[in-house]
Design a protein around this motif. Structure first.
Motif, PDB file in Angstrom:
ATOM      1  N   ASP A 100      10.374   4.356  -8.646  1.00  0.00           N
ATOM      2  CA  ASP A 100       9.236   4.187  -9.558  1.00  0.00           C
ATOM      3  C   ASP A 100       8.208   5.310  -9.464  1.00  0.00           C
ATOM      4  O   ASP A 100       7.062   5.143  -9.884  1.00  0.00           O
ATOM      5  CB  ASP A 100       8.535   2.850  -9.282  1.00  0.00           C
ATOM      6  CG  ASP A 100       9.445   1.656  -9.507  1.00  0.00           C
ATOM      7  OD1 ASP A 100      10.200   1.673 -10.488  1.00  0.00           O
ATOM      8  OD2 ASP A 100       9.390   0.705  -8.693  1.00  0.00           O
ATOM      9  N   ILE A 101       8.597   6.448  -8.900  1.00  0.00           N
ATOM     10  CA  ILE A 101       7.641   7.544  -8.761  1.00  0.00           C
ATOM     11  C   ILE A 101       7.358   8.194 -10.112  1.00  0.00           C
ATOM     12  O   ILE A 101       8.078   7.970 -11.094  1.00  0.00           O
ATOM     13  CB  ILE A 101       8.144   8.605  -7.761  1.00  0.00           C
ATOM     14  CG1 ILE A 101       9.434   9.255  -8.267  1.00  0.00           C
ATOM     15  CG2 ILE A 101       8.355   7.976  -6.389  1.00  0.00           C
ATOM     16  CD1 ILE A 101       9.917  10.407  -7.395  1.00  0.00           C
ATOM     17  N   ASP A 126       4.251   5.866  -5.323  1.00  0.00           N
ATOM     18  CA  ASP A 126       4.454   5.864  -6.770  1.00  0.00           C
ATOM     19  C   ASP A 126       3.437   6.720  -7.511  1.00  0.00           C
ATOM     20  O   ASP A 126       3.694   7.146  -8.644  1.00  0.00           O
ATOM     21  CB  ASP A 126       4.395   4.430  -7.310  1.00  0.00           C
ATOM     22  CG  ASP A 126       5.585   3.592  -6.886  1.00  0.00           C
ATOM     23  OD1 ASP A 126       6.556   4.164  -6.354  1.00  0.00           O
ATOM     24  OD2 ASP A 126       5.551   2.357  -7.091  1.00  0.00           O
ATOM     25  N   ASN A 127       2.286   6.988  -6.878  1.00  0.00           N
ATOM     26  CA  ASN A 127       1.243   7.770  -7.543  1.00  0.00           C
ATOM     27  C   ASN A 127       1.074   9.179  -6.981  1.00  0.00           C
ATOM     28  O   ASN A 127       0.187   9.912  -7.426  1.00  0.00           O
ATOM     29  CB  ASN A 127      -0.099   7.027  -7.450  1.00  0.00           C
ATOM     30  CG  ASN A 127      -0.161   5.808  -8.340  1.00  0.00           C
ATOM     31  OD1 ASN A 127      -0.373   5.917  -9.544  1.00  0.00           O
ATOM     32  ND2 ASN A 127       0.054   4.635  -7.755  1.00  0.00           N
ATOM     33  N   SER A 128       1.920   9.572  -6.048  1.00  0.00           N
ATOM     34  CA  SER A 128       1.784  10.886  -5.417  1.00  0.00           C
ATOM     35  C   SER A 128       2.412  11.989  -6.256  1.00  0.00           C
ATOM     36  O   SER A 128       3.394  11.771  -6.986  1.00  0.00           O
ATOM     37  CB  SER A 128       2.425  10.867  -4.027  1.00  0.00           C
ATOM     38  OG  SER A 128       1.667  10.069  -3.142  1.00  0.00           O
ATOM     39  N   ASP A 129       1.843  13.175  -6.124  1.00  0.00           N
ATOM     40  CA  ASP A 129       2.381  14.352  -6.827  1.00  0.00           C
ATOM     41  C   ASP A 129       3.522  14.992  -6.039  1.00  0.00           C
ATOM     42  O   ASP A 129       4.458  15.537  -6.619  1.00  0.00           O
ATOM     43  CB  ASP A 129       1.269  15.389  -7.026  1.00  0.00           C
ATOM     44  CG  ASP A 129       0.106  14.846  -7.825  1.00  0.00           C
ATOM     45  OD1 ASP A 129       0.351  14.282  -8.909  1.00  0.00           O
ATOM     46  OD2 ASP A 129      -1.045  14.972  -7.362  1.00  0.00           O
ATOM     47  N   LYS A 167       0.838  -1.208   0.000  1.00  0.00           N
ATOM     48  CA  LYS A 167       0.000   0.000   0.000  1.00  0.00           C
ATOM     49  C   LYS A 167       0.868   1.252   0.000  1.00  0.00           C
ATOM     50  O   LYS A 167       0.598   2.208  -0.731  1.00  0.00           O
ATOM     51  CB  LYS A 167      -0.910   0.003   1.223  1.00  0.00           C
ATOM     52  CG  LYS A 167      -1.862   1.180   1.267  1.00  0.00           C
ATOM     53  CD  LYS A 167      -2.854   1.049   2.416  1.00  0.00           C
ATOM     54  CE  LYS A 167      -3.868   2.188   2.397  1.00  0.00           C
ATOM     55  NZ  LYS A 167      -4.896   2.048   3.458  1.00  0.00           N
ATOM     56  N   GLY A 168       1.920   1.255   0.823  1.00  0.00           N
ATOM     57  CA  GLY A 168       2.802   2.408   0.872  1.00  0.00           C
ATOM     58  C   GLY A 168       3.452   2.686  -0.465  1.00  0.00           C
ATOM     59  O   GLY A 168       3.549   3.829  -0.907  1.00  0.00           O
ATOM     60  N   LYS A 169       3.913   1.637  -1.134  1.00  0.00           N
ATOM     61  CA  LYS A 169       4.560   1.808  -2.440  1.00  0.00           C
ATOM     62  C   LYS A 169       3.575   2.335  -3.471  1.00  0.00           C
ATOM     63  O   LYS A 169       3.906   3.235  -4.253  1.00  0.00           O
ATOM     64  CB  LYS A 169       5.161   0.488  -2.919  1.00  0.00           C
ATOM     65  CG  LYS A 169       5.784   0.587  -4.311  1.00  0.00           C
ATOM     66  CD  LYS A 169       6.520  -0.657  -4.723  1.00  0.00           C
ATOM     67  CE  LYS A 169       6.991  -0.584  -6.168  1.00  0.00           C
ATOM     68  NZ  LYS A 169       7.778   0.639  -6.473  1.00  0.00           N
ATOM     69  N   ARG A 170       2.357   1.792  -3.471  1.00  0.00           N
ATOM     70  CA  ARG A 170       1.357   2.252  -4.432  1.00  0.00           C
ATOM     71  C   ARG A 170       1.084   3.743  -4.276  1.00  0.00           C
ATOM     72  O   ARG A 170       1.011   4.480  -5.269  1.00  0.00           O
ATOM     73  CB  ARG A 170       0.065   1.456  -4.263  1.00  0.00           C
ATOM     74  CG  ARG A 170      -1.090   1.963  -5.130  1.00  0.00           C
ATOM     75  CD  ARG A 170      -2.342   1.131  -4.941  1.00  0.00           C
ATOM     76  NE  ARG A 170      -2.827   1.131  -3.565  1.00  0.00           N
ATOM     77  CZ  ARG A 170      -3.523   2.122  -3.024  1.00  0.00           C
ATOM     78  NH1 ARG A 170      -3.782   3.219  -3.719  1.00  0.00           N
ATOM     79  NH2 ARG A 170      -3.957   2.033  -1.767  1.00  0.00           N
TER      80      ARG A 170
END
Length: 273
Positions: free
Chosen positions: A63-64, A44-47, A38-41
């Motif tokens: 992978d950001i 990786d999708n944060s602005d 969950k943390g990685k997801r």
């Protein structure tokens, strides 16, 4: 905040993504593979990603998004961090506030939460693997052993941040439970002396430097000798001190797998129950 409906072609389902949501994320002890799925997801999708550069492994950010803003908060004050969060939130950006280990352990997140509550900004906490557990894994030890102790104390020595008098090392040592001491390695000699006011001097003690990192170091010793060995190894930061009989090899077997013990899911093999 804004709500976007996205379609995931890989999962064949619709996904809600609240772009202005703030997440406090436990980065784990150091090994990037100890970051939760969950943390990685979320990362990786944060602005906007705000992390403590002196402690958090940068390999977490391989992978950001290409346009994500990566901000090292090591040199920033609380007000400066909050200013970035408030500004990003007003712009409708998703924010990952990444803390080392688990945010609930010496993470200084409560003061950030209070400020967010006052502003009416929603947030969520994603737990992580604390260094205290990564250290136990490195030592290949279990904190709670039958016949030894069923209690684990997580604490620190008083320093620039005070500790309540009732929680002094000397008071906690009286319990003689398994103990892990954070943020105290620089005062290892003083710490050992305080512990020996109740623990016998031959009590097993260990130090784990940078648990789960490639340059991890482990010292296994006794309370009487641990300070000298730590100094010889030139370890003075980023290390946990462990003390207690859980580090030894003597303990009783658990009832959980005892063939003579009945419980809800298993009948005993003979009449001893």
């Amino acid at each position: 905040y804004y709500v976007f409906i996205l379609y995931s072609f890989t999962d064949n389902k619709f996904v809600n993504w609240r772009r202005s949501m703030l997440y406090f994320i436990g980065a784990g002890a150091g090994d990037p593979e100890l970051l939760t799925i969950k943390g990685k997801r979320i990362i990786d999708n944060s602005d906007v990603i705000i992390y403590t550069g002196s402690l958090v492994n940068k390999e977490l950010f391989t992978d950001i998004k290409s346009d994500a803003k990566l901000i090292n908060s090591a040199s920033l004050s609380l007000d400066e961090v909050l200013e970035i969060i408030f500004d990003s939130n007003e712009k409708g950006l998703s924010i990952a506030r990444v803390h080392t280990g688990d945010p609930a352990m010496y993470g200084a997140i409560r003061e950030q939460m209070v400020a967010l509550d006052k502003k009416g900004i929603e947030y969520e906490v994603v737990p992580g693997v604390s260094s205290v557990f990564a250290g136990a894994a490195a030592l290949k030890r279990e904190f709670t052993l039958p016949g030894v102790t069923q209690t684990m104390i997580l604490t620190r020595m008083a320093g620039r941040t005070p500790v309540p008098e009732a929680e002094s090392i000397e008071n906690l040592a009286k319990i003689q439970a398994s103990m892990a001491i954070f943020l105290s390695i620089a005062s290892i000699e003083e710490l050992a002396n305080k512990l020996m006011t109740s623990y016998p001097k031959d009590t097993p003690a260990a130090v784990v430097y940078k648990a789960s990192w490639p340059d991890q170091k482990i010292i296994m010793s006794t309370l009487e000798n641990i300070a000298g060995e730590v100094k010889n190894a030139d370890i003075n930061k980023t290390a946990l001190v462990y003390v207690g009989r859980f580090l030894a090899d003597e303990f009783e077997l658990s009832k959980l797998y005892d063939k003579h013990f009945s419980h809800e899911y298993r009948e005993a093999k003979d009449a001893r129950r």
